[in-house]
Design a protein around this motif. Structure first.
Motif, short mmCIF file in Angstrom:
data_model
loop_
_atom_site.label_atom_id
_atom_site.label_comp_id
_atom_site.label_asym_id
_atom_site.label_seq_id
_atom_site.Cartn_x
_atom_site.Cartn_y
_atom_site.Cartn_z
N UNK A 1 -9.16 -10.50 4.46
CA UNK A 1 -9.11 -11.83 3.86
C UNK A 1 -7.91 -12.66 4.29
N UNK A 2 -7.52 -12.54 5.55
CA UNK A 2 -6.40 -13.29 6.09
C UNK A 2 -6.86 -14.14 7.26
N UNK A 3 -6.27 -15.33 7.40
CA UNK A 3 -6.57 -16.17 8.56
C UNK A 3 -5.34 -16.96 8.97
N UNK A 4 -5.19 -17.11 10.26
CA UNK A 4 -4.22 -18.04 10.83
C UNK A 4 -4.99 -19.33 11.09
N UNK A 5 -4.42 -20.46 10.74
CA UNK A 5 -5.01 -21.77 11.02
C UNK A 5 -4.02 -22.54 11.88
N UNK A 6 -4.43 -22.89 13.10
CA UNK A 6 -3.56 -23.57 14.04
C UNK A 6 -3.86 -25.06 14.12
N UNK A 7 -2.82 -25.86 13.97
CA UNK A 7 -2.93 -27.31 14.05
C UNK A 7 -2.04 -27.83 15.18
#
Length: 158
Positions: free
Chosen positions: A55-61
């Motif tokens: 249940x982990x995510x990296x979100x890149x902007x």
């Protein structure tokens, strides 16, 4: 306003909210493909792969506000991230993270987790915000903080 209500555009041009990430631990990062910290994309990808099933995510902007260290087009950004760093974590459309045109998500993040000496402003690429499963911003990490150094804090939230 809940963090999950902010509208974001994916790197492929699809407008979404962050609702799909509700209940996940998130590491939200302003990225740049031509920065001295760009090799961190590989470490961010490793974190994403290691803990995604929990249940982990990296979100890149992507952002080009710091010495124009980001490519101009989303397609190019996506290609460099995938080919050079193996990125499969979600990438979003290039945005601004500081100033009057800062994306509302980053205005929220910087308000919730201040930097050095209480500063709201993001000072450089690869500033990272750790968000718990309840959508609360629990910690802010400097560009110099390597992904592997953040792993311990991620594990605590999982």
């Amino acid at each position: 306003m809940s963090m999950y209500e902010f509208e974001v555009m994916t790197i492929d041009g699809e407008i979404k909210t962050l609702e799909a990430y509700k209940g996940s631990v998130l590491l939200i990062v302003n990225t740049a493909t031509k920065c001295g910290f760009t090799p961190q994309l590989t470490g961010l990808q490793k974190l994403h792969e290691s803990y995604h099933d929990q249940g982990f995510a990296v979100l890149g902007f992507p952002c080009g506000q710091f010495m124009n260290q980001e490519l101009d087009h989303n397609e190019e950004i996506k290609q460099v991230c995938q080919l050079n760093h193996g990125v499969t974590f979600p990438l979003f459309s290039k945005i601004e993270v500081i100033g009057d045109q800062a994306h509302p998500l980053f205005a929220y993040l910087t308000n919730e987790a201040r930097g050095v000496l209480g500063s709201k402003a993001i000072k450089w690429n690869f500033t990272k915000f750790l968000v718990n499963r309840q959508g609360e911003v629990v910690q802010r990490f400097a560009p110099t903080d390597k992904p592997e150094d953040i792993e311990k804090e991620i594990k605590k939230l999982l």
